[in-house]
Enzyme design. Structure first.
Site, PDB file in Angstrom:
ATOM      1  N   TYR A 182      -0.124 -13.905 -48.079  1.00  0.00           N
ATOM      2  CA  TYR A 182       0.913 -12.892 -47.907  1.00  0.00           C
ATOM      3  C   TYR A 182       1.086 -12.672 -46.415  1.00  0.00           C
ATOM      4  O   TYR A 182       0.103 -12.422 -45.706  1.00  0.00           O
ATOM      5  CB  TYR A 182       0.467 -11.597 -48.597  1.00  0.00           C
ATOM      6  CG  TYR A 182       1.433 -10.448 -48.452  1.00  0.00           C
ATOM      7  CD1 TYR A 182       2.590 -10.377 -49.220  1.00  0.00           C
ATOM      8  CD2 TYR A 182       1.180  -9.416 -47.554  1.00  0.00           C
ATOM      9  CE1 TYR A 182       3.474  -9.311 -49.096  1.00  0.00           C
ATOM     10  CE2 TYR A 182       2.057  -8.343 -47.422  1.00  0.00           C
ATOM     11  CZ  TYR A 182       3.196  -8.296 -48.197  1.00  0.00           C
ATOM     12  OH  TYR A 182       4.058  -7.241 -48.067  1.00  0.00           O
ATOM     13  N   ASP A 218      -1.928 -16.238 -39.206  1.00  0.00           N
ATOM     14  CA  ASP A 218      -1.633 -14.833 -39.477  1.00  0.00           C
ATOM     15  C   ASP A 218      -2.976 -14.090 -39.433  1.00  0.00           C
ATOM     16  O   ASP A 218      -3.749 -14.119 -40.393  1.00  0.00           O
ATOM     17  CB  ASP A 218      -0.966 -14.704 -40.851  1.00  0.00           C
ATOM     18  CG  ASP A 218      -0.752 -13.254 -41.258  1.00  0.00           C
ATOM     19  OD1 ASP A 218      -1.301 -12.352 -40.599  1.00  0.00           O
ATOM     20  OD2 ASP A 218      -0.045 -13.025 -42.259  1.00  0.00           O
ATOM     21  N   LYS A 257      -2.563  -4.173 -37.893  1.00  0.00           N
ATOM     22  CA  LYS A 257      -3.702  -3.395 -38.393  1.00  0.00           C
ATOM     23  C   LYS A 257      -4.628  -2.888 -37.287  1.00  0.00           C
ATOM     24  O   LYS A 257      -4.289  -1.939 -36.598  1.00  0.00           O
ATOM     25  CB  LYS A 257      -4.434  -4.203 -39.462  1.00  0.00           C
ATOM     26  CG  LYS A 257      -3.484  -4.550 -40.626  1.00  0.00           C
ATOM     27  CD  LYS A 257      -4.192  -4.943 -41.867  1.00  0.00           C
ATOM     28  CE  LYS A 257      -3.276  -5.483 -42.938  1.00  0.00           C
ATOM     29  NZ  LYS A 257      -2.647  -4.483 -43.803  1.00  0.00           N
TER      30      LYS A 257
END
Ligand code: HOZ
Length: 428
Positions: A144, A239, A267
């Site tokens: 994702y 990622d 994050k």
């Protein structure tokens, strides 16, 4: 009733917000029941609106690596807020955090800040396409990379939790440029390169998958991707929205010793404020506006509050040489505890862990890709989730997510979690 006020607030939210939440996994739809509404959090603990407290194992899905309301971050944000919250004009702070971030991560010359991991991945792919003048990308099933169109094709996280791994609304035209392979399967990637030797701009990959539970890369997988990208002059895009500044100062690139061409972050980098970023060597970054023609922009990009929070977070991580060892040890203690409880129960299970990312799947087969992650026993997982929630342990409300431990969790907290699990496991 334990969740009375949360339940009322959820009903009210559903009147005005789709599904009552601003990000689907929070709705508890796959595990059932009512999502808790949080009042506040400090250190390892969440406190809900009904007066219940929870040991938190998601850490806001990663960012709160040093625990909630970490004092230096809170102080930095408060101090900065007094000087204005957004200008749309450069600040010195942006250069300061960029310098520190580039010093902590290996192999990168420049970094562009955006507002989310989704934005970072979307922009990084555009940069890869612009730099290579090619259109196709390879992504892995169950990975994702945020909710941008090109990635919502066999995606993990909430997309698969809610049964739309390939979302309606993504056009066939977009989907045709996203080529798919199974995670940890180099042969499939090689076949795609043989089929499209001059059309693939980049491979985008979570170097440790965290959106179908936690799935570490098989030995040689990332190295193989690197070699294929070199052979076909494609770019390797890591990622690291989850793994960046979490698995090591320099993220998965450092821990696993593989260099990417473009890396995305989010994050932890924002210290709990909305920040994403992508970094690359200057030969690639020179294609990005305003240096080059690949366009990317944002009114709130480099926002002073977000940059202040991120800088305070990075400074704290940079100053603590033992943080990553400590986090890994705590997570290993959790892993051992769960194993001890489960090993004599005769229930099929798999625990995957790398550093402070871990997940538990109730399935016989090793979980190495999306297919094996999807074999888990959902009913058992849901019982486990709610049992733990009632014990005051907040876990990801979906088997397709990783846990993210934080350093505020003490060894006693971990042991208490294992004790709670012991009770829940009696009825599993
Ligand atoms: N997509 C996030 C986890 N992989 C969940 C974000 C959220 O609900 O806050």
């Amino acid at each position: 009733m334990r969740y009375q006020r949360s339940s009322t607030l959820f009903k009210e939210a559903q009147q005005v917000i789709p599904g009552g939440v601003n990000s689907p996994v929070r709705a508890f739809k796959s595990v059932g029941g009512t999502p808790i509404f949080v009042e506040k959090a400090k250190g390892a603990y969440l406190y809900d609106v009904d007066g219940n407290s929870y040991l938190d194992y998601i850490s806001s899905w990663g960012p709160m690596i040093l625990g909630h309301a970490f004092d230096p971050v809170i102080e930095a944000v408060k101090e900065r807020a007094d000087q204005g919250t957004s200008f749309g004009i450069p600040t010195e702070l942006e250069t300061e955090i960029a310098r520190l971030a580039l010093q902590m991560i290996p192999n990168m010359d420049k970094i562009r800040f955006v507002n989310s991991g989704t934005e970072a991945c979307m922009s990084a792919v555009r940069l890869a396409r612009g730099a290579t003048r090619r259109e196709k990308i390879i992504k892995f099933k169950g990975c994702y990379h945020g909710h941008s169109d090109a990635f919502l094709i066999q995606a993990g996280s909430g997309a698969v939790t809610f049964g739309s791994p390939s979302s309606p609304g993504v056009t066939a035209g977009t989907a045709k440029d996203t080529l798919l392979a199974d995670y940890n399967n180099l042969t499939e990637v090689e076949q795609l390169f043989q089929e499209y030797p001059e059309e693939i701009a980049a491979i985008i990959v979570e170097p440790v998958a965290g959106n179908m539970g936690c799935i570490p890369p098989a030995e040689g997988f990332l190295e193989g991707l690197r070699a294929l990208c070199d052979q076909y002059t494609s770019l390797l895009l890591f990622d690291e929205v989850m793994t960046g500044f979490r698995l090591a100062k320099g993220g998965a690139q450092e821990l696993l010793g593989v260099k990417a061409d473009i890396v995305t972050y989010g994050k932890v980098l924002g210290g709990g404020l909305p920040v994403g970023a992508f970094a690359a060597k200057k030969e690639i970054m020179k294609h990005l506006a305003p240096e080059g023609p690949v366009y990317q922009a944002g009114t709130l990009s480099g926002n002073p509050l977000a940059m202040a929070a991120g800088l305070a977070m990075l400074q704290a991580l940079d100053a603590d040489p033992l943080i990553y060892t400590r986090l890994a040890e705590k997570t290993e203690r959790l892993e051992m505890g769960l194993n001890t409880v489960l090993k004599n129960k005769g229930i099929p299970y798999q625990i995957n862990r790398l550093g402070s990312m871990i997940s538990l799947h109730f399935t016989e087969q090793p979980v190495i890709d999306f297919e094996t992650a999807a074999m888990g026993d959902n009913e058992r997982f849901n019982f486990y989730f709610h049992g733990m929630l009632n014990e005051g342990i907040y876990l990801p409300p979906s088997a397709f997510e990783s846990y993210f431990l934080n350093d505020a969790l003490s060894l006693e907290d971990i042991d208490q979690t294992v004790d709670s699990f012991q009770k829940v496991a009696q009825k599993l």
